[in-house]
Motif scaffolding. Structure first.
Motif, PDB file in Angstrom:
ATOM      1  N   ARG A   6       0.814  -1.206   0.000  1.00 45.12           N
ATOM      2  CA  ARG A   6       0.000   0.000   0.000  1.00 45.12           C
ATOM      3  C   ARG A   6       0.852   1.263   0.000  1.00 45.12           C
ATOM      4  O   ARG A   6       0.438   2.298  -0.469  1.00 45.12           O
ATOM      5  N   VAL A   7       2.055   1.169   0.541  1.00 45.44           N
ATOM      6  CA  VAL A   7       2.903   2.342   0.662  1.00 45.44           C
ATOM      7  C   VAL A   7       3.725   2.512  -0.607  1.00 45.44           C
ATOM      8  O   VAL A   7       4.479   1.634  -1.001  1.00 45.44           O
ATOM      9  N   SER A   8       3.572   3.661  -1.245  1.00 48.14           N
ATOM     10  CA  SER A   8       4.268   3.911  -2.495  1.00 48.14           C
ATOM     11  C   SER A   8       5.758   4.103  -2.265  1.00 48.14           C
ATOM     12  O   SER A   8       6.176   4.716  -1.292  1.00 48.14           O
ATOM     13  N   PRO A   9       6.610   3.594  -3.183  1.00 43.09           N
ATOM     14  CA  PRO A   9       8.045   3.819  -3.048  1.00 43.09           C
ATOM     15  C   PRO A   9       8.458   5.207  -3.519  1.00 43.09           C
ATOM     16  O   PRO A   9       9.594   5.623  -3.309  1.00 43.09           O
ATOM     17  N   ILE A  10       7.543   5.927  -4.202  1.00 42.39           N
ATOM     18  CA  ILE A  10       7.892   7.256  -4.702  1.00 42.39           C
ATOM     19  C   ILE A  10       8.051   8.223  -3.527  1.00 42.39           C
ATOM     20  O   ILE A  10       7.193   8.283  -2.656  1.00 42.39           O
ATOM     21  N   GLU A  11       9.132   8.941  -3.539  1.00 36.73           N
ATOM     22  CA  GLU A  11       9.408   9.874  -2.442  1.00 36.73           C
ATOM     23  C   GLU A  11      10.248  11.033  -2.946  1.00 36.73           C
ATOM     24  O   GLU A  11      11.359  10.831  -3.432  1.00 36.73           O
ATOM     25  N   CYS A  78      -0.085  14.836  -3.689  1.00 38.17           N
ATOM     26  CA  CYS A  78       0.604  13.615  -3.259  1.00 38.17           C
ATOM     27  C   CYS A  78       1.858  13.345  -4.088  1.00 38.17           C
ATOM     28  O   CYS A  78       1.935  13.706  -5.260  1.00 38.17           O
ATOM     29  N   ASP A  79       2.804  12.665  -3.463  1.00 36.94           N
ATOM     30  CA  ASP A  79       3.976  12.217  -4.200  1.00 36.94           C
ATOM     31  C   ASP A  79       3.605  11.163  -5.238  1.00 36.94           C
ATOM     32  O   ASP A  79       4.192  11.096  -6.311  1.00 36.94           O
ATOM     33  N   PRO A 119      -8.585   9.919  -2.888  1.00 35.00           N
ATOM     34  CA  PRO A 119      -9.098   9.478  -1.581  1.00 35.00           C
ATOM     35  C   PRO A 119      -9.483  10.624  -0.664  1.00 35.00           C
ATOM     36  O   PRO A 119      -9.950  10.398   0.444  1.00 35.00           O
ATOM     37  N   TYR A 120      -9.287  11.867  -1.120  1.00 35.49           N
ATOM     38  CA  TYR A 120      -9.527  13.027  -0.263  1.00 35.49           C
ATOM     39  C   TYR A 120     -10.726  13.872  -0.707  1.00 35.49           C
ATOM     40  O   TYR A 120     -10.950  14.940  -0.142  1.00 35.49           O
ATOM     41  N   ASN A 121     -11.442  13.425  -1.735  1.00 37.31           N
ATOM     42  CA  ASN A 121     -12.620  14.173  -2.211  1.00 37.31           C
ATOM     43  C   ASN A 121     -12.258  15.601  -2.596  1.00 37.31           C
ATOM     44  O   ASN A 121     -13.050  16.526  -2.393  1.00 37.31           O
ATOM     45  N   ALA A 122     -11.069  15.780  -3.144  1.00 38.21           N
ATOM     46  CA  ALA A 122     -10.555  17.132  -3.369  1.00 38.21           C
ATOM     47  C   ALA A 122     -10.836  17.667  -4.769  1.00 38.21           C
ATOM     48  O   ALA A 122     -10.411  18.767  -5.092  1.00 38.21           O
ATOM     49  N   ARG A 123     -11.538  16.871  -5.598  1.00 37.22           N
ATOM     50  CA  ARG A 123     -11.794  17.301  -6.982  1.00 37.22           C
ATOM     51  C   ARG A 123     -13.288  17.477  -7.215  1.00 37.22           C
ATOM     52  O   ARG A 123     -14.108  16.865  -6.549  1.00 37.22           O
ATOM     53  N   PHE A 124     -13.600  18.284  -8.219  1.00 32.16           N
ATOM     54  CA  PHE A 124     -15.001  18.548  -8.515  1.00 32.16           C
ATOM     55  C   PHE A 124     -15.142  18.933  -9.977  1.00 32.16           C
ATOM     56  O   PHE A 124     -14.178  19.348 -10.631  1.00 32.16           O
ATOM     57  N   MET A 125     -16.370  18.779 -10.494  1.00 31.95           N
ATOM     58  CA  MET A 125     -16.660  19.160 -11.878  1.00 31.95           C
ATOM     59  C   MET A 125     -17.078  20.619 -11.945  1.00 31.95           C
ATOM     60  O   MET A 125     -17.837  21.103 -11.112  1.00 31.95           O
ATOM     61  N   LEU A 126     -16.588  21.308 -12.960  1.00 34.69           N
ATOM     62  CA  LEU A 126     -17.039  22.672 -13.216  1.00 34.69           C
ATOM     63  C   LEU A 126     -18.309  22.628 -14.067  1.00 34.69           C
ATOM     64  O   LEU A 126     -18.458  21.738 -14.912  1.00 34.69           O
ATOM     65  N   PRO A 127     -19.218  23.554 -13.870  1.00 38.98           N
ATOM     66  CA  PRO A 127     -20.489  23.533 -14.605  1.00 38.98           C
ATOM     67  C   PRO A 127     -20.303  23.881 -16.074  1.00 38.98           C
ATOM     68  O   PRO A 127     -19.259  24.380 -16.494  1.00 38.98           O
ATOM     69  N   GLY A 195      -0.974   5.313   1.170  1.00 38.25           N
ATOM     70  CA  GLY A 195       0.376   5.307   0.610  1.00 38.25           C
ATOM     71  C   GLY A 195       0.603   6.340  -0.479  1.00 38.25           C
ATOM     72  O   GLY A 195       1.526   6.198  -1.286  1.00 38.25           O
ATOM     73  N   THR A 196      -0.207   7.388  -0.497  1.00 34.29           N
ATOM     74  CA  THR A 196      -0.058   8.393  -1.549  1.00 34.29           C
ATOM     75  C   THR A 196       0.988   9.444  -1.216  1.00 34.29           C
ATOM     76  O   THR A 196       1.335  10.257  -2.058  1.00 34.29           O
TER      77      THR A 196
END
Length: 236
Positions: A6-11, A78-79, A119-127, A195-196
């Motif tokens: 689950r933990v990404s190796p990208i850092e 996120c990384d 996973p953070y609900n941080a995006r949305f559609m523009l009208p 892991g993001t």
């Protein structure tokens, strides 16, 4: 799935010669004034019912000994962003110098795959119709104010935070304030089990908001009236 998978190796944190911008939110200093949310709205003219940053809260205790816990929210840049991996047309991409996760509006087909992946609900559609800008029918999100940071300014929400709850800077610069705060305070990130490797760090956050409970990721009840107006006036 094992924790290792689950933990990404990208850092990019701590990588020499690479800038990595991050935001520290000291919840002990947040008074819930919503100035950050207003400043962001003014900067980007985001429509009713959606926000690039918002400030949910939880009330604990029993009257008269009650307390509000604020948890400002935004894209975590996120990384290893799942929104980038899941975009079928590479409309969402990561800027290597600085780690900004951005959106190419001209490529976005509005499929919402990134919204489902975040996973953070941080995006949305523009009208489909907007008053002051032709950018419509695409997914939008916080950009860490890329256009301001590249002009050596801080994001609008940081600029307007009267309690200095929000601090922004290069995490890989040992002389930056964010680097100092992360190194010298216990910090939390949202949903670490994903892991993001988020680059929004919280100080003093209620752990039931950051790691265990999922209420923090639900839509705000207080936004329902705005959302009803949005649905009434816009067709998306």
């Amino acid at each position: 799935m094992s924790e290792e998978l689950r933990v990404s190796p990208i850092e990019t944190r701590g990588v020499a010669g690479k800038r990595r911008f991050a935001m520290v939110v000291d919840t002990r200093r947040c008074i819930g004034c919503m100035a950050c949310q207003v400043a962001c709205k003014a900067e980007y003219d985001t429509p009713l019912g959606v926000n690039r940053t918002w400030v949910p809260y939880k009330v604990s205790g029993k009257y008269p000994n009650v307390k509000k816990h604020f948890l400002p929210r935004l894209c975590n840049h996120c990384d290893d962003p799942p929104c980038v991996r899941n975009c079928p047309v590479e409309a969402t991409f990561k800027v290597e110098d600085g780690g900004f996760v951005l959106q190419r509006y001209e490529r976005c087909i509005g499929c919402r795959s990134c919204m489902a992946a975040c996973p953070y609900n941080a995006r949305f559609m523009l009208p489909s119709h907007r008053t002051y800008t032709p950018i419509t029918n695409v997914v939008d999100k916080c950009t860490f104010c890329f256009h301001r940071v590249t002009q050596n300014l801080v994001p609008a929400c940081v600029q307007t935070c009267i309690g200095r709850s929000r601090v922004f800077g290069d995490l890989n610069d040992p002389n930056s304030e964010v680097s100092y705060l992360v190194a010298n305070n216990p910090t939390q990130v949202l949903r670490p089990e994903q892991g993001t490797k988020p680059h929004v760090f919280y100080i003093g956050a209620d752990r039931s908001h950051t790691e265990f409970a999922r209420d923090a990721y639900r839509r705000l009840d207080v936004m329902e009236s705005e959302r009803a107006a949005f649905n009434k006036h816009f067709k998306i």
